[in-house]
Write a protein that holds these residues in place. Structure first.
Motif, short mmCIF file in Angstrom:
data_model
loop_
_atom_site.label_atom_id
_atom_site.label_comp_id
_atom_site.label_asym_id
_atom_site.label_seq_id
_atom_site.Cartn_x
_atom_site.Cartn_y
_atom_site.Cartn_z
N ASP A 82 0.84 -1.20 0.00
CA ASP A 82 0.00 0.00 0.00
C ASP A 82 0.88 1.25 0.00
O ASP A 82 0.62 2.21 -0.74
CB ASP A 82 -0.92 0.03 1.23
N TYR A 83 1.87 1.24 0.85
CA TYR A 83 2.77 2.41 0.94
C TYR A 83 3.59 2.57 -0.33
O TYR A 83 3.94 3.69 -0.73
CB TYR A 83 3.68 2.27 2.16
N ILE A 108 4.09 6.11 -2.42
CA ILE A 108 5.38 6.67 -2.85
C ILE A 108 5.38 6.91 -4.35
O ILE A 108 5.85 7.95 -4.83
CB ILE A 108 6.54 5.72 -2.46
N LYS A 109 4.86 5.96 -5.10
CA LYS A 109 4.78 6.12 -6.55
C LYS A 109 3.99 7.38 -6.91
O LYS A 109 4.35 8.14 -7.81
CB LYS A 109 4.13 4.88 -7.18
N TYR A 110 2.91 7.61 -6.17
CA TYR A 110 2.10 8.81 -6.36
C TYR A 110 2.94 10.06 -6.08
O TYR A 110 2.87 11.05 -6.82
CB TYR A 110 0.88 8.76 -5.44
N LYS A 158 -5.05 1.95 -11.21
CA LYS A 158 -5.35 0.54 -11.44
C LYS A 158 -5.27 -0.24 -10.13
O LYS A 158 -6.11 -1.12 -9.87
CB LYS A 158 -4.36 -0.03 -12.46
N TYR A 159 -4.28 0.10 -9.31
CA TYR A 159 -4.13 -0.60 -8.02
C TYR A 159 -5.31 -0.32 -7.10
O TYR A 159 -5.90 -1.24 -6.52
CB TYR A 159 -2.82 -0.16 -7.36
N TYR A 160 -5.67 0.96 -6.96
CA TYR A 160 -6.74 1.32 -6.03
C TYR A 160 -8.12 0.85 -6.50
O TYR A 160 -8.99 0.56 -5.67
CB TYR A 160 -6.75 2.84 -5.78
#
Length: 567
Positions: A143-144, A148-150, A175-177
């Protein structure tokens, strides 16, 4: 437009905490770690108390020799400090948590270090630390990892103007969320952040239909989760998007609806954005004076916060042109100066901008017209004369600043090239010379300093070995320490260094260190990613300031410039 980021304190709130009563200072180390953490957070506005609880937490952790607890203790210190000091504590967090496989550390520490570097406009170093944070988070906290990517995407889009690259990162996050429970407290904020980022990126790329799609999606999601702040943000962003569509009336209505909420929530970044787009709306409607009023409000907020992204800088050329057409040279120069300063702060090509501004806004002509202005205003009151004086000073300042910047860059570049063209320095030669082959050459022309020649040669030989072994890299090297090692008198060492090295003992040590630093920075690309403070500690200096001062004295350029030019 400004994006929302997690704060350090908010992160600590996510950790399990226990309720507790008042305790005496002497009993603090007996408290459980979670209780100390709770007290630390509760005293956010009491710096003295926070230091007490951080001291107790760290002391307890060191007594128990628990690496991850020591790391978290240093993390507390990083929270109550800023800039270089915060980075120093974060480096300690990283040191103690690197091999712990903790769910949060060292990823959090690398992330916070990146934020501090970003605030110092050290964007390359910031991205390097974000990437290290990603590496650890990917193993321990997926999740973290996407948070970080964001953050990397935000830096690339807002600070570096790399919108397309940022957009691809935002798509990965989206896509992940999408596969999560996005309307639960755990994921709703991150999901809506990502939706906003997608809408903002498509707006920046002038893909207005895609921007509208994500603004509407974000509006629905924030409405469902009753997040009034984010709801207003999506309204504002769609207002900005409608400006690009030249639907000025609808844009005006959206921005007008969102602005009060930006002010209410003290969101200065997006309040500035609202004033900027109000200016664009009024310009589109042909109401120049109203456009100017809003661009001036935008500038007032910048003056207060000293934060602005490239998206909003076009308000300044508008103000400059407006006052040029009005013949108001004082305001023309005022906003011209501001624009030039912002450009240099954002690290664009200052030299080319200066040429452009001189051509488009007639700085030389304004300077030449000074006497005419004085003549035309001589009948006005004293206040007007102050204005003329200010105009003259501003003009001289702009011209002088431009000349100074050009000269400084030219001199820095010349000094940098001189360093790069030099053959490897003497201590590098010593590195490859076996100790038994070191020869001592005395200068027979040196003045008589009252020391026997045999003793001079012995001390010079010991100095050579001291240099070859790079013992000058030890911290806190003193002449007394060296004299004891040499089994001689400190006055003798001082005189010999003064006479045979041509400098004071402190200069001698510092020059050896700086010469070694230059060689290592040329060879070792990893060192170039270090902070100035970390480099100072690596090469024997007590502080970043003493290292920078010694580097500048030796080379004539700052270490940050040298590292930047090395690439």
């Amino acid at each position: 437009m400004a994006h929302f980021l997690w704060s350090k304190t908010l992160f600590l709130f996510l950790l399990p905490l226990a309720l507790l009563g008042q305790v005496q200072k002497k009993d603090l180390t007996r408290l459980p770690y979670d209780d100390l953490k709770k007290l630390f957070i509760e005293n956010e506005k009491n710096h003295t108390k926070q230091i007490e609880y951080a001291n107790a937490y760290l002391a307890k952790a060191k007594q128990e020799q628990t690496s991850i607890r020591i790391a978290k203790g240093y993390y507390m210190y990083s929270i109550i400090n800023k800039g270089t000091k915060s980075i120093c504590f974060l480096d300690s967090v990283i040191k103690y948590s690197r091999n712990t496989n903790d769910i949060d550390f060292p990823a959090v520490a690398y992330t916070e270090k990146a934020y501090e570097l970003k605030a110092q406009f050290k964007f390359k170093e910031a991205i390097d630390n974000f990437i290290l944070a990603e590496k650890y988070a990917y193993k321990n906290n997926i999740d973290y990892y996407y948070e970080i990517k964001y953050s990397i995407a935000v830096l690339r889009s807002e600070e570096l103007g790399e919108t397309i690259e940022a957009l691809n990162l935002y798509k990965e996050c989206f896509k992940y969320y999408k596969a999560k429970e996005v309307r639960t407290p755990k994921y709703s904020i991150n999901y809506q952040n990502t939706i906003f980022a997608l809408a903002d990126s498509y707006k920046a790329l002038n893909q207005t239909d895609s921007a509208t799609y994500y603004n509407k999606l974000g509006y629905r999601e924030s409405k469902f989760t009753k997040n009034e702040r984010y709801n207003s943000l999506f309204i504002l962003n769609e207002g900005a998007n409608l400006v690009l569509k030249k639907n000025y009336k609808a844009a005006f209505d959206s921005i007008k609806k969102a602005l009060p909420k930006m002010i209410e929530y003290k969101d200065e970044g997006n309040t500035l954005a609202a004033y900027y787009y109000f200016g664009k709306v009024y310009d589109g409607l042909g109401k120049k004076s109203e456009a100017v009023k809003n661009f001036i409000k935008m500038d007032s907020l910048y003056q207060k916060t000293k934060r602005i992204t490239p998206e909003f800088t076009s308000g300044y050329p508008y103000l400059i042109s407006y006052y040029k057409d009005k013949g108001d040279k004082e305001n023309q120069l005022k906003y011209l100066t501001q624009y030039m300063y912002i450009d240099s702060t954002l690290q664009k090509n200052y030299k080319e901008l200066t040429k452009k501004l001189q051509k488009e806004y007639d700085i030389p002509q304004i300077f030449l017209e000074k006497e005419t202005l004085i003549q035309s205003l001589e009948d006005q009151n004293t206040k007007s004369y102050w204005g003329i004086g200010g105009l003259f000073l501003i003009t001289v300042s702009i011209t002088g600043f431009g000349i100074y910047q050009h000269s400084l860059k030219k001199n820095y570049r010349s000094r940098f090239e001189k360093i790069m063209n030099q053959t490897e320095i003497s201590n590098e030669h010593l590195t490859n010379t076996p100790n038994e082959e070191i020869e001592i050459q005395t200068n027979n022309n040196k003045e008589d300093i009252g020391i026997a020649e045999e003793l001079i040669n012995q001390i010079l030989e010991k100095l050579k070995r001291f240099e070859s072994k790079k013992e000058y890299l030890q911290a806190n090297v003193t002449i007394q320490m060296l004299s004891t090692t040499f089994e001689t008198n400190s006055k003798y060492v001082s005189k010999i260094v003064n006479t045979h090295k041509g400098k004071t003992f402190i200069q001698y040590i510092n020059d050896l260190r700086i010469e070694h630093v230059i060689v290592q920075l040329k060879k070792n690309t990893k060192l170039r990613k270090y902070t100035i403070y970390a480099l100072a500690k690596e090469f024997g200096f007590n502080s970043a300031e003493s290292f920078s001062a010694a580097f500048y004295k030796n080379t004539g350029i700052k270490p940050t410039y040298f590292i930047k030019e090395l690439g």
